[in-house]
Design a protein around this motif. Structure first.
Motif, short mmCIF file in Angstrom:
data_model
loop_
_atom_site.label_atom_id
_atom_site.label_comp_id
_atom_site.label_asym_id
_atom_site.label_seq_id
_atom_site.Cartn_x
_atom_site.Cartn_y
_atom_site.Cartn_z
N UNK A 1 -66.22 -42.61 -47.66
CA UNK A 1 -66.13 -42.61 -49.13
C UNK A 1 -66.61 -43.96 -49.67
N UNK A 2 -66.18 -45.04 -49.01
CA UNK A 2 -66.63 -46.37 -49.41
C UNK A 2 -68.14 -46.50 -49.21
N UNK A 3 -68.66 -45.91 -48.12
CA UNK A 3 -70.11 -45.94 -47.90
C UNK A 3 -70.85 -45.32 -49.09
N UNK A 4 -70.34 -44.22 -49.59
CA UNK A 4 -70.96 -43.57 -50.75
C UNK A 4 -70.92 -44.45 -51.98
N UNK A 5 -69.79 -45.12 -52.19
CA UNK A 5 -69.66 -46.03 -53.34
C UNK A 5 -70.64 -47.19 -53.22
N UNK A 6 -70.77 -47.70 -51.98
CA UNK A 6 -71.71 -48.81 -51.75
C UNK A 6 -73.14 -48.36 -52.06
N UNK A 7 -73.49 -47.13 -51.63
CA UNK A 7 -74.84 -46.63 -51.88
C UNK A 7 -75.14 -46.55 -53.37
N UNK A 8 -74.18 -46.06 -54.16
CA UNK A 8 -74.38 -45.97 -55.61
C UNK A 8 -74.49 -47.38 -56.20
N UNK A 9 -73.66 -48.29 -55.72
CA UNK A 9 -73.72 -49.67 -56.20
C UNK A 9 -75.07 -50.30 -55.89
N UNK A 10 -75.59 -50.04 -54.67
CA UNK A 10 -76.91 -50.57 -54.31
C UNK A 10 -77.99 -50.03 -55.27
N UNK A 11 -77.93 -48.73 -55.53
CA UNK A 11 -78.94 -48.12 -56.40
C UNK A 11 -78.89 -48.72 -57.81
N UNK A 12 -77.67 -48.90 -58.33
CA UNK A 12 -77.52 -49.49 -59.67
C UNK A 12 -78.06 -50.92 -59.69
N UNK A 13 -77.73 -51.68 -58.66
CA UNK A 13 -78.22 -53.06 -58.59
C UNK A 13 -79.76 -53.11 -58.57
N UNK A 14 -80.37 -52.21 -57.78
CA UNK A 14 -81.83 -52.18 -57.71
C UNK A 14 -82.43 -51.83 -59.07
N UNK A 15 -81.88 -50.78 -59.71
CA UNK A 15 -82.40 -50.33 -61.00
C UNK A 15 -82.23 -51.40 -62.09
N UNK B 1 -58.03 -41.53 -49.13
CA UNK B 1 -59.19 -41.27 -49.99
C UNK B 1 -60.28 -42.33 -49.85
N UNK B 2 -60.04 -43.40 -49.09
CA UNK B 2 -61.10 -44.37 -48.79
C UNK B 2 -61.92 -43.96 -47.58
N UNK B 3 -61.31 -43.16 -46.70
CA UNK B 3 -61.99 -42.84 -45.44
C UNK B 3 -62.40 -41.38 -45.32
#
Length: 199
Positions: A142-156, A183-185
């Motif tokens: 779940x944290x991996x998914x949040x990190x992925x969204x955060x990475x995308x937002x940072x790039x954009x 819910x984190x894992x």
């Protein structure tokens, strides 16, 4: 990438056993079921596991590679239990651990043979909670998914970002499962995937 390494997942599983059975202590036998031969994630986990137990009192029986279907894994585990009645642990895929719970109960081996998975699933989590599965590393998907969204937002937004990042892997067992936010894992307990096919 928001990603963790299966080498690390296998390593953490082996390190957990090596810590319980360090060099100089009584030897223990482990049946090892890494999954289908040749798959990249399987080879990575296999290498990590063997690396972690090297020099410990953990003796790995001949690895049993095979498809991660429940029937295949049950057959492999039954073969090992039959050929090696003194085996102390069964370690491998989540399917291996989940399928082995019933086998050990049928044979009266719960408590005598430990079960470990080298990755976390809802079934493995439940098995740890109920005391049937000893441990598994969590990659906090779940944290991996949040990190992925955060990475995308940072790039954009043109901000700095890390090229390859993932959450720290840690082992969940009966000693810490009550303190680990589920819910984190894992997906929420009431999560149901919905699939649709378009033509």
């Amino acid at each position: 990438k928001s990603l963790v390494s299966f080498h690390t997942m296998g390593y953490e599983t082996g390190a957990y056993l090596a810590e319980l059975h360090p060099a100089g202590s009584d030897a223990v036998q482990v049946g090892w079921f890494p999954g289908p031969a040749g798959a990249g994630w399987v080879e990575a986990a296999h290498a990590g596991f063997l690396e972690a137990i090297d020099g410990s009192a953990v003796e790995v029986l001949e690895p049993r590679f095979g498809d991660t279907g429940r029937e295949v894994q049950m057959g492999l585990v039954e073969d090992v239990l039959q050929a090696n009645p003194e085996v102390d642990y069964i370690a491998g895929t989540a399917v291996t651990a989940e399928a082995s719970v019933g086998l050990l109960r049928e044979r009266g081996l719960v408590g005598d043979v430990g079960l470990l998975s080298f990755y976390m699933t809802p079934g493995v989590y439940s098995g740890i909670q109920r005391g049937f599965i000893q441990a598994a590393p969590a990659d906090s998907m779940v944290i991996q998914g949040r990190i992925a969204v955060d990475q995308a937002v940072r790039i954009l937004e043109g901000h700095d970002f890390i090229q390859h990042v993932g959450p720290q892997i840690f082992v969940v067992d009966q000693n810490n499962i009550a303190k680990v936010p589920r819910d984190n894992i894992l997906p929420p307990a009431d999560f149901d995937p919905v699939f649709s096919v378009t033509q």
